[in-house]
Scaffold this active site. Structure first.
Site, PDB file in Angstrom:
ATOM      1  N   GLY A 194      -1.737   0.826  -2.792  1.00 46.24           N
ATOM      2  CA  GLY A 194      -0.410   1.051  -3.354  1.00 46.24           C
ATOM      3  C   GLY A 194      -0.029   0.051  -4.432  1.00 46.24           C
ATOM      4  O   GLY A 194       0.544   0.410  -5.460  1.00 46.24           O
ATOM      5  N   THR A 195      -0.361  -1.197  -4.214  1.00 42.54           N
ATOM      6  CA  THR A 195       0.039  -2.233  -5.169  1.00 42.54           C
ATOM      7  C   THR A 195      -0.638  -2.016  -6.518  1.00 42.54           C
ATOM      8  O   THR A 195       0.021  -2.056  -7.575  1.00 42.54           O
ATOM      9  CB  THR A 195      -0.296  -3.626  -4.603  1.00 42.54           C
ATOM     10  OG1 THR A 195       0.388  -3.777  -3.356  1.00 42.54           O
ATOM     11  CG2 THR A 195       0.136  -4.730  -5.555  1.00 42.54           C
ATOM     12  N   ASN A 254      10.555   1.964   2.751  1.00 46.94           N
ATOM     13  CA  ASN A 254       9.668   1.509   3.826  1.00 46.94           C
ATOM     14  C   ASN A 254      10.406   0.730   4.914  1.00 46.94           C
ATOM     15  O   ASN A 254       9.904   0.589   6.017  1.00 46.94           O
ATOM     16  CB  ASN A 254       8.539   0.659   3.251  1.00 46.94           C
ATOM     17  CG  ASN A 254       9.048  -0.428   2.338  1.00 46.94           C
ATOM     18  OD1 ASN A 254       9.662  -0.147   1.301  1.00 46.94           O
ATOM     19  ND2 ASN A 254       8.823  -1.667   2.704  1.00 46.94           N
ATOM     20  N   SER A 299      -1.215   5.073  -0.572  1.00 42.23           N
ATOM     21  CA  SER A 299      -2.121   4.078  -0.019  1.00 42.23           C
ATOM     22  C   SER A 299      -2.662   4.557   1.328  1.00 42.23           C
ATOM     23  O   SER A 299      -1.887   4.985   2.193  1.00 42.23           O
ATOM     24  CB  SER A 299      -1.385   2.752   0.158  1.00 42.23           C
ATOM     25  OG  SER A 299      -2.250   1.800   0.735  1.00 42.23           O
ATOM     26  N   HIS A 325      -3.941   3.052   3.999  1.00 42.85           N
ATOM     27  CA  HIS A 325      -3.703   2.393   5.293  1.00 42.85           C
ATOM     28  C   HIS A 325      -2.334   2.682   5.881  1.00 42.85           C
ATOM     29  O   HIS A 325      -2.031   2.255   6.994  1.00 42.85           O
ATOM     30  CB  HIS A 325      -3.977   0.886   5.208  1.00 42.85           C
ATOM     31  CG  HIS A 325      -2.953   0.064   4.492  1.00 42.85           C
ATOM     32  ND1 HIS A 325      -2.011  -0.674   5.161  1.00 42.85           N
ATOM     33  CD2 HIS A 325      -2.721  -0.157   3.188  1.00 42.85           C
ATOM     34  CE1 HIS A 325      -1.255  -1.329   4.290  1.00 42.85           C
ATOM     35  NE2 HIS A 325      -1.669  -1.026   3.079  1.00 42.85           N
ATOM     36  N   THR A 341     -17.136   0.034  -9.078  1.00 47.63           N
ATOM     37  CA  THR A 341     -17.823   0.964  -8.175  1.00 47.63           C
ATOM     38  C   THR A 341     -16.850   1.452  -7.111  1.00 47.63           C
ATOM     39  O   THR A 341     -16.134   0.660  -6.493  1.00 47.63           O
ATOM     40  CB  THR A 341     -19.026   0.259  -7.519  1.00 47.63           C
ATOM     41  OG1 THR A 341     -19.905  -0.159  -8.567  1.00 47.63           O
ATOM     42  CG2 THR A 341     -19.761   1.172  -6.567  1.00 47.63           C
ATOM     43  N   CYS A 344       5.627  -7.836   4.178  1.00 51.02           N
ATOM     44  CA  CYS A 344       5.311  -8.660   3.011  1.00 51.02           C
ATOM     45  C   CYS A 344       6.329  -9.780   2.841  1.00 51.02           C
ATOM     46  O   CYS A 344       6.098 -10.751   2.145  1.00 51.02           O
ATOM     47  CB  CYS A 344       5.300  -7.802   1.759  1.00 51.02           C
ATOM     48  SG  CYS A 344       4.860  -6.114   2.081  1.00 51.02           S
TER      49      CYS A 344
END
Ligand SMILES: *Cc1c(COP(=O)(O)O)cnc(C)c1O
Length: 383
Positions: free
Chosen positions: A71-72, A151, A199, A201, A237, A325
């Site tokens: 996400g970041t 969130n 994202s 996770h 990659t 966070c």
């Protein structure tokens, strides 16, 4: 003591299906998807299958979806990319006061680069004011970025209305959909979304993998320059195993979305009802309507959210005060402050967040443990 993990807005465990799907690509099928030999081509096929599975969740074409590290990175790419793409047309950006720091901080770095940012207020339920947003538009506005769902509280933002406004004014619209993606229905076409971050996770895929939807025709500059992976838009990659796990998680979440949303909404309301019954003075920060199925945010005035989280931890319940966070920061949540909560209430916030592995028994345990923790803490901290 049964452990109750109720911090799924911070991160989820990988699902059994996603883990099984990725394992072969960590071991036997480890080839580089860019390699021309058959081993590489096999991995390429699996990555492209995952792209289709993931794109289906938001009704975009698979070639409009780019994989990133999460996400970041996606927020940084969308926001900085759009700003530099449009900088000759203007340097004004509109956002909200309740964005994740993965949006607020890229905007801060743009401010240092001469961009002007307008931060739109939210109402007491945590919803961005569409009226205020439209009023903030200027001739030099080049980007609107407003999150899909918050969130911390779960409040689902009026994304469709904002998308329409952006479209009417010819302004790019990005949404940080990390907490909404795979949890509630999203259609980037009917909602006029130009860019959307997600994202893995946050929906039972591994950490360190996510993506950005970029509407066809928007030629966003690269954030990560490198090889010609991701259509030469994002070098490096591919995290093939992570991407394949994310595709599997997306497929499962999409299939279960409606049923899971109903189940989790029931658990959410059961928890809230029980907490209001047992804890005098508790405040509901999660809105009554238009809210994420599995997120519950409450405040206990005159209690420290961090202290409550530690007391819950001792009883095997993992919750959060504010967002993960921001733990370690002494400031109250910028989201709750923007909603007009006073310091005492904003400091006493606790968030419980659920996923497909949350059972009714977990709610019962929280209902046993949390009111007791509040009683104990109040006994020592009443003003
Ligand atoms: C978790 C989260 C992010 C950050 O995503 P990462 O994949 O952890 O970088 C951004 N925005 C919101 C709303 C989130 O909940």
């Amino acid at each position: 003591m049964k452990k109750v993990y109720a911090d799924n807005a911070a991160t989820t465990r990988i699902s059994d299906e996603a883990l099984l799907a990725m394992l072969p690509y960590l071991k036997d099928n480890f080839a580089n998807p860019s390699s021309y030999h058959s081993a590489g081509r096999e991995v390429r096929l699996a990555v492209e299958n995952a792209r289709q599975q993931t794109a289906s969740v938001i009704a975009c074409d698979k070639d409009e979806l780019y994989f990133t590290s999460g996400g970041t990175e996606s927020n940084n790419w969308a926001i900085k990319g759009a700003a530099y793409l449009k900088k000759n047309m203007g340097k004004h950006i509109i956002t909200s006061k309740i964005e994740h720091h993965a949006v607020l901080n890229p905007l801060k770095s743009l401010e240092k680069d001469g961009f002007e940012i307008s931060y739109i207020d939210v109402d007491k339920n945590g919803f961005v004011s569409v009226e205020a947003l439209e009023k903030a538009i200027r001739p030099d506005t080049v980007l609107i970025t407003v999150m899909f769902a918050n969130n911390e509280t779960g409040a689902i933002q009026p994304v469709e209305e904002i998308g329409q406004i952006a479209k009417d004014h010819g302004i790019l619209f990005h949404t940080d959909a990390v907490s909404a993606f795979c949890h509630i229905p999203i259609n980037v076409n009917t909602m006029n979304i130009d860019m959307l971050s997600f994202s893995g996770h946050k929906f039972n895929a591994p950490k360190g993998v996510g993506g950005l939807y970029i509407k066809r025709g928007i030629v966003l500059p690269c954030l990560i320059d490198g090889g010609n992976q991701e259509n030469s838009k994002r070098g490096g990659t591919e995290n093939a195993a992570g991407i394949i796990a994310m595709g599997e998680a997306a497929k499962n979440a999409a299939a279960e979305m409606q049923k899971e949303a109903e189940r989790l909404s029931e658990l959410r309301e059961k928890l809230l009802l029980g907490l209001f019954d047992k804890i005098p003075g508790i405040i509901r920060n999660t809105p009554e309507k238009n809210t994420l199925p599995g997120t519950v945010n409450v405040s206990i005035p005159f209690c420290e959210g961090e202290a409550l989280v530690l007391m819950l931890d001792l009883k095997g319940v993992y919750a959060s005060s504010g967002s993960a966070c921001m733990s370690g920061s002494k400031d109250p949540s910028h989201v709750l402050t923007a909603m007009g909560l006073d310091e005492k209430a904003a400091h006493g916030a606790v968030r419980f967040s659920f996923d497909r592995y949350t059972a009714e028994e977990d709610i019962n345990i929280i209902l046993d443990v949390f009111p007791e923790a509040v009683r104990k803490l109040r006994a020592v901290s009443r003003p």
